[in-house]
Design an enzyme around this catalytic site. Structure first.
Site, PDB file in Angstrom:
ATOM      1  N   HIS A  74       0.830  -1.212   0.000  1.00  0.00           N
ATOM      2  CA  HIS A  74       0.000   0.000   0.000  1.00  0.00           C
ATOM      3  C   HIS A  74       0.863   1.261   0.000  1.00  0.00           C
ATOM      4  O   HIS A  74       1.291   1.732   1.058  1.00  0.00           O
ATOM      5  CB  HIS A  74      -0.909  -0.020   1.240  1.00  0.00           C
ATOM      6  CG  HIS A  74      -1.935   1.069   1.265  1.00  0.00           C
ATOM      7  ND1 HIS A  74      -3.091   0.982   2.002  1.00  0.00           N
ATOM      8  CD2 HIS A  74      -1.984   2.274   0.651  1.00  0.00           C
ATOM      9  CE1 HIS A  74      -3.814   2.095   1.844  1.00  0.00           C
ATOM     10  NE2 HIS A  74      -3.151   2.892   1.038  1.00  0.00           N
ATOM     11  N   HIS A  76       1.371   5.270  -2.110  1.00  0.00           N
ATOM     12  CA  HIS A  76       0.881   6.271  -3.061  1.00  0.00           C
ATOM     13  C   HIS A  76       2.097   6.877  -3.745  1.00  0.00           C
ATOM     14  O   HIS A  76       2.894   7.547  -3.094  1.00  0.00           O
ATOM     15  CB  HIS A  76       0.075   7.348  -2.333  1.00  0.00           C
ATOM     16  CG  HIS A  76      -1.173   6.806  -1.688  1.00  0.00           C
ATOM     17  ND1 HIS A  76      -2.381   6.761  -2.345  1.00  0.00           N
ATOM     18  CD2 HIS A  76      -1.383   6.232  -0.478  1.00  0.00           C
ATOM     19  CE1 HIS A  76      -3.293   6.201  -1.542  1.00  0.00           C
ATOM     20  NE2 HIS A  76      -2.717   5.870  -0.406  1.00  0.00           N
ATOM     21  N   ASN A 108      -5.444   6.277  -6.822  1.00  0.00           N
ATOM     22  CA  ASN A 108      -6.129   7.579  -6.651  1.00  0.00           C
ATOM     23  C   ASN A 108      -5.240   8.723  -7.130  1.00  0.00           C
ATOM     24  O   ASN A 108      -4.872   9.621  -6.390  1.00  0.00           O
ATOM     25  CB  ASN A 108      -6.565   7.792  -5.194  1.00  0.00           C
ATOM     26  CG  ASN A 108      -5.400   7.841  -4.216  1.00  0.00           C
ATOM     27  OD1 ASN A 108      -4.346   7.258  -4.470  1.00  0.00           O
ATOM     28  ND2 ASN A 108      -5.586   8.525  -3.106  1.00  0.00           N
ATOM     29  N   ASP A 319       1.140   2.661   3.780  1.00  0.00           N
ATOM     30  CA  ASP A 319       0.245   3.727   3.301  1.00  0.00           C
ATOM     31  C   ASP A 319       1.045   5.023   3.058  1.00  0.00           C
ATOM     32  O   ASP A 319       0.585   6.115   3.381  1.00  0.00           O
ATOM     33  CB  ASP A 319      -0.920   3.971   4.274  1.00  0.00           C
ATOM     34  CG  ASP A 319      -2.054   4.781   3.641  1.00  0.00           C
ATOM     35  OD1 ASP A 319      -1.995   5.061   2.420  1.00  0.00           O
ATOM     36  OD2 ASP A 319      -3.007   5.141   4.370  1.00  0.00           O
TER      37      ASP A 319
HETATM   38 ZN   LIG Z   1      -6.887   4.769   2.712  1.00  0.00          ZN
HETATM   39 ZN   LIG Z   2      -3.751   4.880   1.117  1.00  0.00          ZN
END
Ligand SMILES: [Zn+2]
Ligand SMILES: [Zn+2]
Length: 447
Positions: A74, A76, A108, A319
């Site tokens: 996970h 970004h 995203n 994350d």
């Molecule tokens: Zn999230």
């Molecule tokens: Zn995330």
């Protein structure tokens, strides 16, 4: 590795001499020589027994630990569209600097990775820029709008490991049910960011004693746990495969434990910051402590550690969520949610949890590598014949995180400035050296 993409690199020719090798899956916990030839783990032997490969180098590693390389399911990477925060090159450099040998990027972005054309161009970019192999998730719904499913089968064929609307929940149970039905046809993991927007509302931190004291709007634990219960029931009903992202609180752990007892195809991850920090940090009003889900209370933190140990939570995921200084250096309420995590994960967890006896080192290594199998990827193993996926770490190198800068394009790390007791000195990812600490000079290089 299939469905992981990386730029072509020179295969490593390397003897790592005498490091303490710890790989729980192959039951190694002893000092060894590890010979890497043509990017593969060629041989293991007692310290001092092996010679460097032809044209290769020897690293004297007697005071260091060698682990299977970590896998982060996970992150970004902010590309396409927000390269001022991060890109494939800097994000995977940060991964390598943190001991990660593979990462899975969230969709995203701008535009959202919601069609095969966007995904294919991203894969092409990874094949030119990525320092460590990257896998991609596509979105569940178009533009993360929750209105219309993406072409899941086509995205799977184009290389998506699975699907997520991360950043947002799939609000409609009907929409998620449909996604589960398509998943049955095309495979891939459905990874869910669980949050009920009606309960989170305009919350900026954990709802509890600290939010009351600070007068800030809170996000209750129920916002997450009620959605986990709902979606676990849907997964069970449709026999679908769901991975719960960044589980943050006691209520969610209980919901997950109950759901897993009844249905097997569920898995979950937890972040280093939820394992090591609590909402008390927010008293500083430092926006690096603002993330979603928010830092919770101490009893939540302890429940997460217990769940990670007993396997209710399967793996650790950072994350990693980079933001630019101009975005984060605003009042707490206005700052975007997210912390970087790739370069701090091991140091934070080792220093805060292993050294305080809250977590065993072998468990930490297992959970930092467990994300691979959850997405159908091979798990890094220190075993002859396997591709070299290892990280060499100095467990006694006290240093201040961020003092030497970051490989990531962003600095918004919730552990910034903390003193860590462990430092990654070398990462070999998919057979090639992806990171090397400047101080780690070779002992002997053949002429
Ligand atoms: Zn999230
Ligand atoms: Zn995330």
């Amino acid at each position: 590795m299939s469905n992981l993409f990386c730029r072509p690199r020179e295969p490593a020719q390397l003897l790592i001499r005498g490091a303490h090798v710890l790989d729980p899956r192959v039951k190694l916990d002893e000092p060894l020589d590890v010979l890497i030839r043509d990017g593969q783990i060629a041989e293991l032997g007692p310290p001092g027994s092996l010679a460097a490969p032809d044209g290769g180098e020897t690293l004297e590693a007697a005071e260091k630990h060698l682990f299977p390389g970590f896998v982060d399911p996970h992150v970004h990477l902010r590309t396409p569209g927000q390269e001022y925060k991060e890109n494939l090159e800097t994000g995977t450099a940060a991964a390598a600097a943190g001991g990660f040998v593979a990462v899975i990027a969230m969709p995203n972005t701008e535009p959202t990775v919601d069609d095969a054309t966007v995904l294919r161009s991203l894969i092409d970019a990874a094949e030119h820029q990525a320092h460590v192999p990257v896998g991609f998730l596509a979105s569940i719904t178009r533009g993360l709008q929750g209105q219309e499913l993406t072409e899941m089968a086509e995205l799977r064929e184009a290389g998506a490991l699975g699907f997520t609307d991360d950043g947002k929940p799939v609000q409609s149970a009907g929409m998620l049910r449909k996604a589960l039905q398509y998943q049955r046809l095309c495979g891939g993991v459905l990874a869910l960011h669980e949050e009920d927007p009606a309960l989170s509302a305009d919350g900026v931190m954990h709802e509890g004693a600290v939010s009351t004291r600070l007068g800030l709007a809170g996000i209750p634990c129920l916002s997450e746990s009620t959605m986990i219960s709902r979606d676990a029931a849907l997964a069970s009903y449709e026999a679908g495969r769901i991975h719960f992202q960044h589980v943050s609180c006691t209520e969610s752990v209980e919901a997950l434990r109950h759901a897993k007892e009844n249905f097997a195809l569920l898995s979950a991850e937890v972040t280093p910051h939820h394992l090591a920090l609590t909402h008390e940090e927010v008293i500083s009003l430092d926006s690096n402590f603002k993330m979603n889900p928010p830092l919770r209370a101490e009893d939540d933190r302890r429940a997460l550690i217990a769940a990670l140990i007993d396997g209710t939570i399967d793996c650790i995921a950072t994350d990693h969520a980079p933001h630019a200084p101009h975005e984060k250096e605003v009042p707490f309420e206005e700052a975007p949610m997210g912390t970087t995590g790739l370069e701090s994960a091991f140091g934070a967890l080792y220093t805060e949890l292993v050294l305080s006896d809250e977590l065993e080192l072998t468990t930490l290594i297992d959970r930092l590598t467990a994300g691979a199998a959850l997405y159908g990827l091979p798990t890094p193993q220190i075993k002859p014949g396997e591709p070299a996926n290892v990280c060499l770490i100095d467990l006694s190198a006290r240093h201040q995180l961020g003092a030497g800068g970051y490989a990531s394009r962003s600095q918004n790390c919730c552990f910034d400035g903390r003193t860590f007791s462990a430092k990654v000195v070398l990462t070999v990812a998919a057979g090639a050296v992806a990171f090397r600490e400047r101080m780690l000079a070779p002992v002997s290089v053949p002429a």
